[in-house]
Design an enzyme around this catalytic site. Structure first.
Site, PDB file in Angstrom:
ATOM      1  N   LYS A 174       0.839  -1.197   0.000  1.00  0.00           N
ATOM      2  CA  LYS A 174       0.000   0.000   0.000  1.00  0.00           C
ATOM      3  C   LYS A 174       0.878   1.252   0.000  1.00  0.00           C
ATOM      4  CE  LYS A 174      -2.155   2.646   3.066  1.00  0.00           C
ATOM      5  NZ  LYS A 174      -2.186   3.897   2.295  1.00  0.00           N
ATOM      6  N   GLU A 249       9.751   0.975  10.614  1.00  0.00           N
ATOM      7  CA  GLU A 249      10.714   2.076  10.399  1.00  0.00           C
ATOM      8  C   GLU A 249       9.949   3.356  10.669  1.00  0.00           C
ATOM      9  OE1 GLU A 249      13.841   1.685   9.536  1.00  0.00           O
ATOM     10  OE2 GLU A 249      13.883  -0.391   8.877  1.00  0.00           O
ATOM     11  N   CYS A 283      13.207  10.931   7.326  1.00  0.00           N
ATOM     12  CA  CYS A 283      13.101  10.367   8.677  1.00  0.00           C
ATOM     13  C   CYS A 283      14.369  10.598   9.486  1.00  0.00           C
ATOM     14  CB  CYS A 283      12.776   8.890   8.600  1.00  0.00           C
ATOM     15  SG  CYS A 283      13.894   7.981   7.540  1.00  0.00           S
ATOM     16  N   GLU A 384       8.891  15.319  16.260  1.00  0.00           N
ATOM     17  CA  GLU A 384       9.284  15.321  14.855  1.00  0.00           C
ATOM     18  C   GLU A 384       8.390  16.300  14.085  1.00  0.00           C
ATOM     19  OE1 GLU A 384       8.207  11.929  12.341  1.00  0.00           O
ATOM     20  OE2 GLU A 384      10.267  11.869  11.630  1.00  0.00           O
TER      21      GLU A 384
END
Ligand code: NAD
Length: 490
Positions: A174, A249, A283, A384
């Protein structure tokens, strides 16, 4: 504008209820595609196809050499379509053509790497008590659900698909609902090279619907997910009910530590690259720069001077150095954090605004932004932001640098800049992070494992570790003297 389709059991499909979702070009807000808004029924059809293909042995049952030859063909096709894929990636995600070009080349290299690795020796034998012979073999996990984010639409897909297929699994993939365009082209390549039907399936749609179905379905043996930490936790909980193998992750808030004895211009240069490459939507972005006290003012002055000169613009303009934010929604999130930083008492040393001038007003552009006067407990230091926003902090000595660096819930990456190699390695060994650089930032290699400590994830992508994620380990014990064990007397 294109009408995208999903790829299920070797056929291109609309959503069963014909619903679609609009996909936008982040550089100008134009509609570039209609994507199927997949449903639970669509996800189940894809899972069903993957399960049947897996059980048939059409993929897991062929030799590693044969699977490798498919992977090599895919790599060659990615190279052949490199120009088109690069353009699509820039349109889909917004990143400058130069960055997109690197991603495409890396994607081809990743397929090549795993085509080689899967044909190399694996397994082990053990000396156990006679007359037994023990060995260990690696087998595919089965049906793997692969769910990816929007920041590297092609590359994050390939980091999962290449090792999953190499290992003999079948997949239900996906893409992010924000960036389905390049993944769709990748699946066209799978069709062109003649992957057996049902081996690689792609469903599009909302994470909470299609993604959740993949994470919860009992016929999916493993979930490999890249995305936000909050989503990762949700997926882990969902997958627990059927005890799926889970590989995650997740997010980061990575420190970049600059000692006073660092090569000054190198450190500034990499620090800029560390946060503003990919508009900070990376990331591993070096989103917290920690600078030794005696160098702090000089560093901030030079960093700000250069950050102001970064040329922000549409990714398809060859002179652009930093592209837009991926979506209107994500732009809002970044602007929210900039306001929050001000409210928390931090000082904006440069940037801090959406860019609406120079024909960029319809796109989602943010100035390269620097916060100083920050404290460790502030949310802009802890959370973040995933945009071109960096905090620059001060530290007194090695010990404080390590304490600040490790002082978030994350543990994905980190950099250290110093000419003192022993000090650099000492600090790196203390970093609770899975990916580190000394006098560098960001380079990533297909050969080396990628992943995080703490709440940045579980497991590793890439390298031999990235293949092992997609394998089960089986112990086989062979009795070389076939006679009764004689445990019971009767
Ligand atoms: P996200 O978590 O919002 O979405 C990622 C994917 O998960 C999308 O495909 C989404 O549709 C799907 N999803 C959402 N909710 C779901 C649910 N309940 N069940 C199943 N699937 C669901 O992340 P994003 O905003 O697309 O990407 C940005 C995040 O990705 C950042 O946090 C970034 O750090 C992280 N990221 C991590 C790495 C890494 O290697 N560690 C690499 C790239 C991006």
């Amino acid at each position: 504008m294109v009408n995208l389709k999903m790829f299920i059991d070797g056929e291109w499909k609309d959503a069963e209820n014909q619903q679609t979702r609009l996909v936008y070009n982040p550089a100008n807000g134009e509609i570039i595609a209609h994507a199927p808004e997949g449903t639970i029924t669509d996800a189940r059809a894809a899972i069903d196809a993957a399960r049947k293909a897996f059980e048939s042995g059409v993929w897991s049952g062929i030799s590693a050499q044969e699977r490798a030859s498919y992977l090599l063909k895919i790599a060659d096709k990615i190279d052949a379509y490199a120009e088109e894929l690069t353009q699509l990636e820039t349109m889909d995600n917004g990143k400058p053509l130069r960055e997109a070009g690197f991603d495409v080349a890396d994607a081809a290299a990743c397929f090549r790497y795993y085509s080689g690795l899967i044909t190399k020796p694996d397994g082990q034998t053990y000396h156990v008590a006679d007359p037994m012979q023990a060995m260990v073999v690696r087998e595919p996990v089965g049906v793997c659900g692969l769910i990816v984010p929007w920041n590297y639409p092609l590359l994050m897909s390939v980091w999962k698909i290449a090792p999953a297929l190499a290992a003999g699994n079948t997949i239900v993939f996906k893409p992010s609902e924000v960036t389905p365009v390049t993944p769709k082209k990748l699946f066209e390549i799978f069709e062109e090279v003649g992957l057996p039907k049902g081996v690689a399936n792609m469903v599009m749609g909302a994470g909470a619907v299609v993604g959740n179905e993949i994470a919860s379905h009992p016929e999916v043996d493993m979930i490999s997910f890249t995305g936000g930490t909050k989503t990762g936790k949700q997926i882990m909980k969902t997958a627990a009910d059927t005890m799926k193998k889970v590989s995650l992750e997740l997010g980061g808030k990575s420190p970049n530590i600059i000692f006073a004895d660092a090569d000054f211009e190198t450190a500034v240069d990499y620090a800029l690259f560390g946060i503003y490459a990919g508009s900070g939507q990376v990331c591993s972005a070096g989103s917290r720069i920690l600078v030794e006290e005696s160098l702090y003012d000089q560093f901030v002055a030079r960093f700000v001077e250069r950050a102001r000169k970064i040329k922000v613009g549409p990714g398809n303009d060859p002179s652009t150095e930093m592209g837009p934010i991926v979506s209107a929604e994500h732009l809002e999130k970044i602007l929210y954090y900039i306001e929050l930083g001000k409210q928390e008492g931090a000082t904006v040393a440069c940037g801090g605004n959406r860019i609406v001038a120079d024909g960029l007003e319809k796109g989602y552009f943010v100035e390269p932004t620097v916060f100083v006067n920050v404290e460790q407990k502030m949310r802009i230091v802890q959370e973040e932001i995933f945009g071109p926003v960096v905090v620059i902090q001060k530290f007194k000595d090695e010990e404080e640098a390590i304490k600040l660096a490790n002082g978030t819930i994350y543990g994905l990456a980190g950099g250290v800049f110093t000419k003192d190699g022993a000090k650099g390695l000492r600090v790196i060994k203390k970093l609770r992070a899975g990916i580190t650089w000394l006098n560098s930032y960001h380079p990533t290699y297909n050969e080396a494992p990628w992943g995080g400590y703490k709440q940045s994830g579980i497991g590793r992508s890439l390298g031999t570790f990235g293949l092992e994620e997609f394998q089960e380990i089986k112990q086989i014990n062979i009795n070389l003297q076939v006679e009764p064990v004689g445990w019971f007397s009767n």
